[in-house]
Design a protein around this motif. Structure first.
Motif, short mmCIF file in Angstrom:
data_model
loop_
_atom_site.label_atom_id
_atom_site.label_comp_id
_atom_site.label_asym_id
_atom_site.label_seq_id
_atom_site.Cartn_x
_atom_site.Cartn_y
_atom_site.Cartn_z
N SER A 158 24.36 30.28 -6.18
CA SER A 158 24.59 30.66 -7.57
C SER A 158 25.59 29.72 -8.22
N SER A 199 27.64 30.69 -10.37
CA SER A 199 28.80 31.47 -10.82
C SER A 199 30.08 31.15 -10.06
N HIS A 200 29.96 30.79 -8.79
CA HIS A 200 31.17 30.52 -8.00
C HIS A 200 30.86 29.36 -7.05
N ASN A 247 33.38 28.65 -3.83
CA ASN A 247 33.98 29.80 -3.15
C ASN A 247 34.13 29.52 -1.65
N HIS A 255 29.56 38.81 -9.02
CA HIS A 255 29.41 37.97 -10.22
C HIS A 255 28.39 38.53 -11.20
N ASP A 295 40.09 33.42 -9.52
CA ASP A 295 39.00 32.81 -8.76
C ASP A 295 39.23 32.94 -7.26
N SER A 328 38.90 34.10 -3.34
CA SER A 328 37.74 34.30 -2.46
C SER A 328 37.95 35.49 -1.54
#
Lengths: 216, 216, 216, 216
Positions: free
Chosen positions: C132, C134-135, C138, D46, D137, D139
């Motif tokens: 994705s 979106s991140h 990560n 998300h 942000d 994790s």
């Protein structure tokens, strides 16, 4: 100086945890071992690169992430950490003593394979998560490294002892967990697997062949 | 005010979890304990620094990450959290009561060593993962901190009780898990180990000696 | 070339760990399996995308994160990794052999449902955490992926075998853990679930329908 | 639409995992439950904010991270996911049926306290790790959230059932794990604890009182 201290502390706690939990046959031993390694990797990584394992140092040397002089110093300190941890664990556990693991016949080859396979996995993981330029600031490196040892200890702990680390093998022998007469199997398998992982990493990541900026 | 509240909440849930799982001899107790600490560290870290432990507060004080006044307040709130958690756990478990851990002869020295070693490891990990300028925005600090307690609880829980935290030791005594007559062993070993970890951190990280920007 | 090598290594260690731990009925088997997958995902993700599973490759293909040619190569290498791992595990464990899992009557439908559900969960997790936009950077993707397999293995391991992966199913059959005569249940359920997860991801994330920049 | 789908998927897998592992009294049940929640939070965060729990949605509503309309829709979908998961788990496990948990006398108050305490912990963790502006942000949010449920399930699972989630409580009742006649204890304790966590979060984090930018 400070990175040798970080290597000593990390290796000490790894092998102290192994000594106590394996001697007392704790059902959660592999989890404790993997998790303490994870924690020490996160604590020491920014100082020494957090090898805590001569096979990992060999892999890092082959990969070009550590100089030969530093690597030699690391190995000395790691073995020292293992021996001091073994002595401390024996003091704590005075009396309790399991039968030392030994091998006969075909078991030598199986133990060699088991140690070589998971030491390769460990060094392969370390090089990819902690020395690759692809993800320089990731937060998962300790989890991946500790997790590999946890999985290896569950999987082949009963077959080869599950050291994956010459300092652990020596510490385990010093605590009477592995017979001194078979420890060459561990040392040989682990060093070769570490070197192989370094070579495989370079072959698969040609862009990483120039000297690394990674600590160590 | 808000940081004292965060310290209270985190210490309360740590010690409530310890009280119930250890009293009921749950096989997964060390995992629950390490994991609830991890979760509370992630929840409270941005507010109070997430010490939840007077030995960690002592380490942070020596390291210069917390002022003496705040440190004193933290210790009071942590012990209060431990005592309230102990009372709550006793209400929940009315009736169930294990024999309190005590020591005789050589066991005093062994328990002292076990508590000192893993409290040192814990404070060393906290200072390196949560107060170092090397990785200010990492996501692994709670995992490393909770993991250290998980590993320590598995490794020496049966030897010294595995408190690594004066608030836990006092809470455990209040719940009848540790004898009040031997609790000075825990308090002494833990406070000394925390102070030592602070000194070791500064010795190994001279660049961090100037006042820290870290919360607390 | 290098990404096929990374797929081989990751799939090999996943299935070697499954083979040894399941055959020896280790109580921590699901933890070792989930954790070794996590470690290999972190080690190989930056090289191949770390599928290690034909059902995940099918999901990635439907989602547009891998080309058909690469997908075909991945599946071949994954199955090869599984078969080599199975052979290695049998050499290590010579002698030990559990009864192969088989199904009768209603068990076929239940096993199909169990494999389909958790394979869907796995592919759904992979697409959301590793492909994705979106991140993108990560650090949790390996934890989420390994965790899904851990949970699935605990939950339905005793019902369907808990493969969630055609390469694992084939490797397990080659090791005698699953009967060859029922393995079509796994292959069918897993491939369909992977494709469904890809379609669901696209339906729920319309903004991701343009070609992905993700490795693979 | 897509966020309701994400809530359904996450809640379904959480409660399906609970249903099978608790009914079969799996020793690793709390680990599987916490880990599947972690994975689903990372997969769905998300998209929907990954509540999967009406008590968390109430906490998010009080904190201002979700609108009343969306919150109502979430609760409906979460309960639906729980009921569908319960039905699916019963089909998979046809025959196996444990005795439903019930309470008498003092057990009502203890169960209320246990559910309220860990639901508060869960919602407090969620708000701090997933809706705070301090670490946008990070994790670690899924790890902290799943870890809280893991620890709670180990700690009070045997006392109150360890639901911490009205959708779980309803699903557990539908599967015969909790008696319908006592489920109001869970619903009441959990909703109140969620609301309290929202209020505590706002009291401790005054800077977060303006409308949140967080998904949901």
């Amino acid at each position: 100086m400070r990175r040798y201290a970080a290597e000593f502390v990390g290796t000490f706690f790894l092998i102290f945890t192994i000594g106590i939990t394996v001697t007392s046959a704790n059902a959660l031993a592999p989890i404790a071992i993997g998790v303490v390694l994870m924690a020490m990797v996160y604590a020491g990584g920014h100082v020494s690169g957090a090898h805590f394992n001569p096979a990992v140092t060999v892999a890092a040397l082959v990969r070009g992430a550590v100089s030969p002089g530093t690597a030699a110093g690391y190995v000395v300190v790691q073995v020292l950490g293992g021996v001091v941890a073994a002595g401390t664990a024996r003091l704590v556990l005075r009396g309790a003593k399991p039968e030392a693991l030994t091998f006969t016949g075909r078991e030598f080859a199986v133990a060699f394979a088991a140690e070589a396979l998971f030491t390769f996995a460990l060094a392969y993981v370390v090089l990819n998560v902690a020395t690759s330029r692809s993800h320089p600031d990731n937060s998962f490196y300790g989890l991946a490294i500790g997790g590999t040892v946890l999985a290896g200890a569950v999987t082949v702990g009963g077959i080869s002892g599950g050291a994956f680390n010459p300092a652990v093998a020596i510490g385990a022998a010093a605590m009477g967990l592995i017979s001194w007469s078979v420890i060459w199997v561990h040392l040989l398998a682990e060093i070769l697997a570490g070197a192989l992982a370094g070579a495989v990493f370079l072959a698969l990541n040609p862009a990483e062949r120039s000297p690394s900026a990674v600590a160590g």
